[in-house]
Design a protein around this motif. Structure first.
Motif, PDB file in Angstrom:
ATOM      1  N   ALA A 246       0.855  -1.187   0.000  1.00  0.00           N
ATOM      2  CA  ALA A 246       0.000   0.000   0.000  1.00  0.00           C
ATOM      3  C   ALA A 246       0.888   1.233   0.000  1.00  0.00           C
ATOM      4  O   ALA A 246       1.739   1.389   0.881  1.00  0.00           O
ATOM      5  CB  ALA A 246      -0.901   0.011   1.228  1.00  0.00           C
ATOM      6  N   ASP A 247       0.696   2.092  -0.984  1.00  0.00           N
ATOM      7  CA  ASP A 247       1.393   3.380  -1.052  1.00  0.00           C
ATOM      8  C   ASP A 247       0.341   4.454  -0.792  1.00  0.00           C
ATOM      9  O   ASP A 247      -0.474   4.754  -1.660  1.00  0.00           O
ATOM     10  CB  ASP A 247       2.045   3.562  -2.412  1.00  0.00           C
ATOM     11  N   ALA A 248       0.340   4.990   0.433  1.00  0.00           N
ATOM     12  CA  ALA A 248      -0.670   5.965   0.866  1.00  0.00           C
ATOM     13  C   ALA A 248      -0.084   7.366   0.826  1.00  0.00           C
ATOM     14  O   ALA A 248       1.003   7.598   1.364  1.00  0.00           O
ATOM     15  CB  ALA A 248      -1.141   5.631   2.270  1.00  0.00           C
ATOM     16  N   ARG A 249      -0.801   8.307   0.217  1.00  0.00           N
ATOM     17  CA  ARG A 249      -0.342   9.692   0.090  1.00  0.00           C
ATOM     18  C   ARG A 249      -1.403  10.649   0.603  1.00  0.00           C
ATOM     19  O   ARG A 249      -2.592  10.498   0.319  1.00  0.00           O
ATOM     20  CB  ARG A 249      -0.025  10.023  -1.376  1.00  0.00           C
ATOM     21  N   VAL A 250      -0.960  11.639   1.351  1.00  0.00           N
ATOM     22  CA  VAL A 250      -1.869  12.641   1.904  1.00  0.00           C
ATOM     23  C   VAL A 250      -2.051  13.746   0.873  1.00  0.00           C
ATOM     24  O   VAL A 250      -1.100  14.430   0.510  1.00  0.00           O
ATOM     25  CB  VAL A 250      -1.329  13.219   3.231  1.00  0.00           C
ATOM     26  N   VAL A 251      -3.255  13.907   0.400  1.00  0.00           N
ATOM     27  CA  VAL A 251      -3.584  14.938  -0.577  1.00  0.00           C
ATOM     28  C   VAL A 251      -3.782  16.276   0.123  1.00  0.00           C
ATOM     29  O   VAL A 251      -3.345  17.321  -0.356  1.00  0.00           O
ATOM     30  CB  VAL A 251      -4.841  14.539  -1.381  1.00  0.00           C
ATOM     31  N   ARG A 252      -4.446  16.223   1.297  1.00  0.00           N
ATOM     32  CA  ARG A 252      -4.651  17.448   2.079  1.00  0.00           C
ATOM     33  C   ARG A 252      -4.717  17.088   3.546  1.00  0.00           C
ATOM     34  O   ARG A 252      -5.508  16.236   3.951  1.00  0.00           O
ATOM     35  CB  ARG A 252      -5.948  18.146   1.670  1.00  0.00           C
ATOM     36  N   LEU A 253      -3.878  17.732   4.346  1.00  0.00           N
ATOM     37  CA  LEU A 253      -3.906  17.591   5.794  1.00  0.00           C
ATOM     38  C   LEU A 253      -4.541  18.839   6.359  1.00  0.00           C
ATOM     39  O   LEU A 253      -4.004  19.938   6.228  1.00  0.00           O
ATOM     40  CB  LEU A 253      -2.481  17.431   6.347  1.00  0.00           C
ATOM     41  N   GLY A 254      -5.719  18.688   6.953  1.00  0.00           N
ATOM     42  CA  GLY A 254      -6.435  19.839   7.486  1.00  0.00           C
ATOM     43  C   GLY A 254      -6.594  19.779   8.987  1.00  0.00           C
ATOM     44  O   GLY A 254      -6.271  18.779   9.631  1.00  0.00           O
TER      45      GLY A 254
END
Length: 154
Positions: free
Chosen positions: A117-125
């Motif tokens: 699994a390659d998980a990427r944060v698109v937006r951290l709010g």
């Protein structure tokens, strides 16, 4: 037992500790391991670089449905768990959160293979965070699913 964040910065060892101490026992049974986290862009990072995490799920017959195909439920749990670790990496530390939405697109079956699994944060709010996860078969490194997710930050 309540999780106590470490005083040290969030690194791969802390990510592994979170995986071992925070998640439900049945998630532990999936045989997941944190392979890497990315909090800061590397020197040669592309303009669209995003923080994230890479997790590995070892193949097990217990995760398969009839015919030796890794079941969608195990893949979705892998994606969800990987995204939590990715958000923690982007946040540079532990923060409680809960999944609000997860949409999975299964592209092809995976059989007799570990899954990455390659998980990427698109937006951290402050109140919501969003991410995308690519699940790939480690046998041929081809994608088996694409997942998008949203988390409420507690």
């Amino acid at each position: 037992m309540a999780y106590e964040p470490a005083a040290a910065p969030f690194d791969i060892e802390e990510a592994r500790r979170v995986l071992a101490e925070v998640f439900a026992p049945w998630v532990q049974d999936l045989g997941l391991s944190v392979v890497g986290i990315e909090c800061d862009p590397p020197a040669n990072a592309a303009a669209d670089w995003q923080p994230g995490a890479i997790l590995h799920m070892a193949f097990s017959d217990r995760l398969c449905r009839h015919g030796g195909i890794v079941c969608g439920q195990a893949l979705m749990a892998l994606a969800d768990t990987a995204m939590v670790i990715a958000v923690l990496a982007a946040n540079r530390g532990y923060r409680p959160m809960t999944t609000v939405d997860q949409t999975s697109h299964f592209m092809r079956p995976v059989a007799q293979s570990d899954v990455i699994a390659d998980a990427r944060v698109v937006r951290l709010g402050r109140t919501m965070s969003f991410g995308r996860i690519t699940l790939s078969s480690s046998a041929d490194n081809k994608p088996v699913a694409m997942v998008s997710s949203a988390f409420a930050m507690l």
